[in-house]
Design an enzyme around this catalytic site. Structure first.
Site, PDB file in Angstrom:
ATOM      1  N   GLU A   6      10.084   0.541  10.464  1.00 32.96           N
ATOM      2  CA  GLU A   6      11.083   1.595  10.345  1.00 32.96           C
ATOM      3  C   GLU A   6      10.351   2.871  10.734  1.00 32.96           C
ATOM      4  O   GLU A   6       9.469   3.319  10.000  1.00 32.96           O
ATOM      5  CB  GLU A   6      11.570   1.732   8.901  1.00 32.96           C
ATOM      6  CG  GLU A   6      12.314   0.530   8.367  1.00 32.96           C
ATOM      7  CD  GLU A   6      13.763   0.496   8.845  1.00 32.96           C
ATOM      8  OE1 GLU A   6      14.397  -0.543   8.623  1.00 32.96           O
ATOM      9  OE2 GLU A   6      14.236   1.489   9.433  1.00 32.96           O
ATOM     10  N   LYS A  10       0.850  -1.190   0.000  1.00 32.27           N
ATOM     11  CA  LYS A  10       0.000   0.000   0.000  1.00 32.27           C
ATOM     12  C   LYS A  10       0.882   1.235   0.000  1.00 32.27           C
ATOM     13  O   LYS A  10       1.716   1.413   0.889  1.00 32.27           O
ATOM     14  CB  LYS A  10      -0.909   0.027   1.224  1.00 32.27           C
ATOM     15  CG  LYS A  10      -1.866   1.241   1.198  1.00 32.27           C
ATOM     16  CD  LYS A  10      -2.542   1.517   2.526  1.00 32.27           C
ATOM     17  CE  LYS A  10      -1.757   2.455   3.418  1.00 32.27           C
ATOM     18  NZ  LYS A  10      -1.564   3.813   2.868  1.00 32.27           N
ATOM     19  N   GLU A  55       9.540  14.215  16.896  1.00 34.32           N
ATOM     20  CA  GLU A  55      10.001  14.312  15.511  1.00 34.32           C
ATOM     21  C   GLU A  55       9.132  15.309  14.759  1.00 34.32           C
ATOM     22  O   GLU A  55       7.914  15.160  14.701  1.00 34.32           O
ATOM     23  CB  GLU A  55       9.906  12.941  14.851  1.00 34.32           C
ATOM     24  CG  GLU A  55      10.516  12.895  13.464  1.00 34.32           C
ATOM     25  CD  GLU A  55      10.352  11.515  12.816  1.00 34.32           C
ATOM     26  OE1 GLU A  55       9.283  10.912  13.007  1.00 34.32           O
ATOM     27  OE2 GLU A  55      11.287  11.057  12.128  1.00 34.32           O
ATOM     28  N   CYS A 115      13.422  10.175   7.981  1.00 35.48           N
ATOM     29  CA  CYS A 115      13.329   9.548   9.298  1.00 35.48           C
ATOM     30  C   CYS A 115      14.641   9.718  10.068  1.00 35.48           C
ATOM     31  O   CYS A 115      14.648   9.880  11.291  1.00 35.48           O
ATOM     32  CB  CYS A 115      12.997   8.072   9.149  1.00 35.48           C
ATOM     33  SG  CYS A 115      13.974   7.243   7.890  1.00 35.48           S
TER      34      CYS A 115
END
Lengths: 495, 500
Positions: A264, A188, A395, A298
């Site tokens: 991840e 997806k 983050e 990331c």
């Protein structure tokens, strides 16, 4: 709605964009006919709509995958699997202009960088193509009268949920190792960036893959993503995205069929510059570390720590460097930084910027929107930051860095590790012992020395702590998609 | 045409009408050059014993040049600083070029070595392509290790290329043997000086053109034609060569090993075999017959790992022999290798032909029963030859015939079969036919052999190590194992604080 739309890109490239769900080797409409809009982040216009996969479509995709896994795919030799991946890599390279143009349109990254992503994706597919016939088990001698061996078998139907920050690269990172080891996939794409994944799906057919081996669907995390992670017929789920969603997926896997999970997730990586670093080079790496891909990495080096003796000089030089960053249309040659990917992301980042100001951090540069159209945010640096500030712990995923000074090795190791994340870190120094000592002690999956954001297909990548579970890239990724079967044959030595 | 006048290229037209421009020179530094003293050799087609063409033959001074080129290339950043993935890309390119030129390459090996065209097309060329692609994939996956010995040091190993590698290949699979040698050597970053067999130099020279076209820097791959006694010996004894890989007879293998000792160069050797095929009483006889046929009649028996000794259990001995003879008679089509119906072409040369025919006489003289063949239906052609009631001490049971010539004997017990299968100075391949799973694994474990096929024979694969024990060789080719032949492990200890 039709299954294709003719699109002309700002650089003149004309193509037919597939809009359907790629299931069992063909593009189909979603069962319930649902669609969603795809927005161009550069000017906020609607590019087109694509079909949206819901639970029913996921069911169909999973069934197609399962049938191919139990059927034709199981007869294809490892070397033949490798050849298919190699074919696909070649097709990516042959279609570089198209793929990178679609990527820049949908994601907003500059054409220069989307072309690098396409190259990276092709390299990744080729790299795993090379592994396909090299996944070895062992023969283990325990005692006479037995013959024991292990096989590394594919897990089966793998659900793969990828993010929007490097759409094609993430596509390749997932598909490469899964296919090389004999699995089948239902992938997806991110709802913000579904287009390049579908163009790549056309290449899957061209490469010669049997039907059902690779299935690509567009959809939302809360619907299609949830359907995948909860599905009783999916044997493994691999996810890249936020830590928040990662937790949800882990829970869904536990609640359903204990499917294998690799994640991840996010990071808040420290980029550490010692007094003896090559200052000009460190400036470049610090810049690259946080502003590359508009901060949407990331592993972004979002916390910059400079040793006290060079702090002032560093800050001045860094500010000057930032001011040279060119924001603009991704289709313009000089553009380095395009828009953030969506309104939602834009709002989140601006929210963090406001919060940072409220908490008492000082904006050294940037801190505001750029222009009046498109999700552009000026490269932003905060100073006067404290470890427990929200902008230091959470983050941000945008072009926002914080910068602070540190005293010595013990000091910076403590600060560097003061985070729930552990994806990456970097040390800039000319002293070998400092480099090894600090990288040894930092709890991060990747430690860069005198560089930043230098990922390579052959080097394992992933997080310590809450940055993830498992490693992608390198030989390590093969472990995510294989399970060990031990066969122990009694040849008279037992019982 | 005198030797001085031999051009560097010539237009050739094969009996099947395929035409191409054939390089004749020595391929050194990405150029075809004449040999220094102007020496040439004649390559003859075994189909009609007629010369196809002459090619330049390297002597020791030419080998010196090739080694110089290889050494310079090894130290040149154009090769030494190439990222591993880029080395792999060059090998992928070479594989693609072999595929593109499949018609010429298969024609070459058929014309030059007498191999059936259907085989060179679907086996030799295809396996060469597969092998090159396999090693292309390894290029960026050869890794050292880090070894944790405690905090006092950081320890790691580097798996570095050995350097300039001499490679001497045989005539039975001319193109494929080149691929087996070049693949792992180049994937791991070495440079090579490869000498083809004097009986079959042509496909290697054509391949050399493709090496240049693929983009390998000059000097990385050097390919020379030449004789074993001159060029081969020069390679084996060259002090500027770091490693020699040889495939050929055990006799020559010994000479290579001795010559290599001059500078203690690393060696890997693939030599001969007299591989046993053991058929137990519970075997599927039909299958055993078919595989046994492949095992000895393929390539007219010119296969190092041919299962040329058959040990059949006494209770099925007669049945097997009858079925084997019937099957062979029905299946083997001996004739012109350019004919698509031919499955069995000539021996590679008159010399080889005569050697094999001598063994026919030997077998008869020793008292073994000649049940089939031993005849020659045409130039260098030998009919499938079957000797039964062979005893272990017969020369035809001990010596490698290297022809379509099988020696069959009977046995009583499993222990006896294993013992007698191992009664050989060789240990390359072995085959076992049985339905009993324990017996299969026990026998496989006990047979002294580098390879064992259970319920098949000569069913090799590029991803699987190939090689022998005892006098069949040193080291393994193919698979991941071949990489070890071309790398040195260097251990690096980084002191993290042990101050004296």
């Amino acid at each position: 709605m039709s299954l294709t739309k003719h699109i002309e890109l700002p650089n003149g490239v004309r193509y037919s964009q597939p809009l359907g769900l790629y299931i069992n080797g063909e593009f189909v409409k979603s069962i319930e006919g649902k669609t969603f809009e795809v927005i161009n982040p550069t000017d906020e216009s609607v590019i087109c709509s694509v079909y949206e996969a819901t639970e029913k479509d996921v069911d169909i995709a999973v069934k197609a995958a399962r049938d191919s896994f139990d059927g034709e795919w199981s007869t294809v030799t490892p070397a033949a699997r490798g050849k298919l991946l190699n074919n696909l890599a070649n097709l990516f390279e042959e279609n570089r202009t198209l793929l990178s143009s679609v990527e820049s349109l949908d994601n907003g990254k500059s054409l220069t960088y989307s072309a690098l992503d396409v190259n990276g994706a092709a390299s990744c597919l080729r790299y795993y193509g090379g592994w396909a016939d090299k996944v070895h088990g062992k023969v283990i001698d325990t005692q006479p009268g037995t013959f024991n061996f292990t096989k590394l078998e594919p897990i089966g139907v793998c659900g793969q949920i990828i993010p929007w920050n490097f759409p094609l690269l993430m596509w390749a990172w997932k598909i490469g190792p899964a296919i090389a080891t004999g699995n089948v996939v239902v992938l997806k794409s991110a709802e913000q960036t579904p287009l390049s994944a579908l163009v790549a799906a056309e290449l899957v057919s061209k490469a010669g893959f049997p039907k059902g081996v690779v299935n690509i669907i567009s959809g939302f995390g809360k619907v299609a993503g949830a359907a995948i992670s909860n599905h009783m017929g999916v044997d493994k789920v691999a996810f890249t995205g936020s830590t928040l969603v990662g937790r949800t997926i882990l829970k869904a896997a536990a609640n359903s069929n204990l499917k294998k999970v690799t994640l991840e997730l996010g990071g808040k990586s420290p980029n550490i510059i010692f007094n003896d670093a090559d200052l000009d080079k460190a400036i470049e790496w610090a810049n690259m570390g946080i502003f590359f891909n508009h901060g949407q990495c990331c592993c972004a080096g979002s916390r910059i720590y400079v040793q006290e003796d060079i702090y002032e000089t560093f800050v001045e030089k860094f500010k000057a460097r930032i001011s040279a960053i060119r924001l603009g249309d991704p289709f313009h040659d000089e553009t380095y930084q395009g828009p953030q990917v969506s309104q939602l992301q834009f709002d989140r980042i601006m929210g963090y910027i406001e919060h940072g100001k409220k908490e008492g951090a000082i904006v050294l540069c940037g801190g505001k929107r750029y222009g009046s159209k498109g999700y552009f945010i000026e490269p932003t640096i905060f100073s006067n930051v404290k470890t427990d500030m929200k902008i230091m712990q959470e983050e941000i995923f945008g072009p926002v860095a914080s910068i602070a000074k540190f005293k010595d090795v013990d000091d910076i190791v403590a600060i560097g590790n003061a985070t729930s994340y552990g994806l990456a870190a970097a040390v800039h120094t000319n002293d070998l012992n400092t480099a090894l000592n600090v990288s040894n002690r930092l709890k991060a999956g990747t430690c860069w020395v005198n560089c930043y954001n230098m990922l390579s297909t052959a080097l394992p990548f992933g997080g310590f702590k809450e940055s993830g579970v498992g490693r992608e890239l390198g030989k390590a990724a093969l472990a995510n998609y294989t399970q060990v079967k031990t066969v122990q044959i009694n040849m008279g030595g037992l019982g | 045409m005198s030797e001085q006048e031999l051009p560097l290229f010539t237009e050739l037209t094969a009996p099947n009408g395929v035409k191409w421009n054939q390089p004749l020179g020595l391929f050194i530094n990405n150029e075809f050059v004449k040999s220094k003293p102007g020496e040439t050799l004649s390559t003859v087609s075994p189909i009609d014993d007629k010369e196809i063409t002459r090619v330049y033959a390297a002597d020791s001074t030419d080998v010196d040049e090739a080694v110089k080129a290889a050494r310079a290339a090894f130290e040149n950043p154009e090769w030494s600083d190439l990222a591993p993935t880029d080395r792999g890309a060059l090998l992928y390119k070479l594989a693609d070029l072999v595929e593109k030129n499949l018609t010429v390459l298969s024609t070459l090996d058929t014309w030059d070595a007498g191999k059936p065209i259907t085989v060179t097309k679907t086996e030799d060329c295809v396996e060469s392509i597969n092998t090159l692609r396999y090693y292309a994939g390894w290029a960026d996956k050869v890794t050292g290790k880090t070894i944790d010995v405690g905090p006092s040091k950081l320890v790691y190993t580097l798996h570095q290329p050995i350097g300039v590698c001499g490679q001497i290949i045989p005539w039975n699979y001319p193109l494929m043997m080149a691929a087996w040698k070049l693949g792992p050597a180049l994937a791991t970053g070495n440079t090579v000086v490869l000498k083809s067999a004097e009986q079959s130099p042509l496909s290697a020279l054509f391949l050399a053109q493709l090496v240049k076209e693929a983009g390998f820097p000059a000097g990385v791959v050097n390919i020379v034609s030449g004789f074993g006694k001159t060029a081969g010996a020069a390679i084996a004894s060259h002090e500027g060569i770091d490693k020699v890989a040889f495939t050929g007879s055990t006799f020559t293998g010994r000479a290579v090993m001795k010559a290599a000792s001059v500078n203690l160069k690393n060696i890997t050797i693939e030599t001969g075999g007299k591989s046993p095929l053991v058929i137990f009483d519970d075997a599927d006889i039909e299958q055993a017959v078919k595989w046994a046929h492949i095992g000895i009649m393929s390539n007219s028996g010119q296969v190092c790992c041919a299962t040329s000794r058959i040990l059949a259990h006494e209770s099925i001995y007669d049945e097997f022999i009858q079925k084997f003879i019937d099957y062979t008679t029905k299946t083997s089509v001996v004739g012109d290798p350019f004919d698509e119906d031919t499955s069995h072409g000539p021996q590679v040369s008159k010399l080889q032909f005569e050697r094999v025919m001598e063994y026919v006489e030997r077998g008869k003289a020793e008292g073994a029963k000649l049940l089939l063949g031993g005849t020659t239906p045409g130039t260098n052609l030998i009919s499938p030859t079957v000797f039964a009631d062979v005893e272990d001490h017969h020369t035809i049971s001990q010596e490698e015939v290297f022809g379509p010539f099988v020696a069959i004997t009977k046995f009583k017990t499993q222990e006896e079969a294993i013992k007698r299968a191992n009664k050989s100075s060789y240990g390359l391949g072995a085959a076992v036919f049985t339905k009993d799973i324990t017996r299969a694994h026990v026998v496989a474990a006990k047979i002294e052999s580098g390879m064992v096929w259970i319920n098949s024979s000569n069913d090799s694969h590029f991803a699987v190590p190939f090689g022998g024990v005892k006098q069949s060789g040193i080291g393994r080719e193919c698979g991941e194992y071949a990489l070890a032949n071309y790398t040195n492990a260097k251990a690096v200890h980084l002191n993290l604080g042990t101050m004296l």
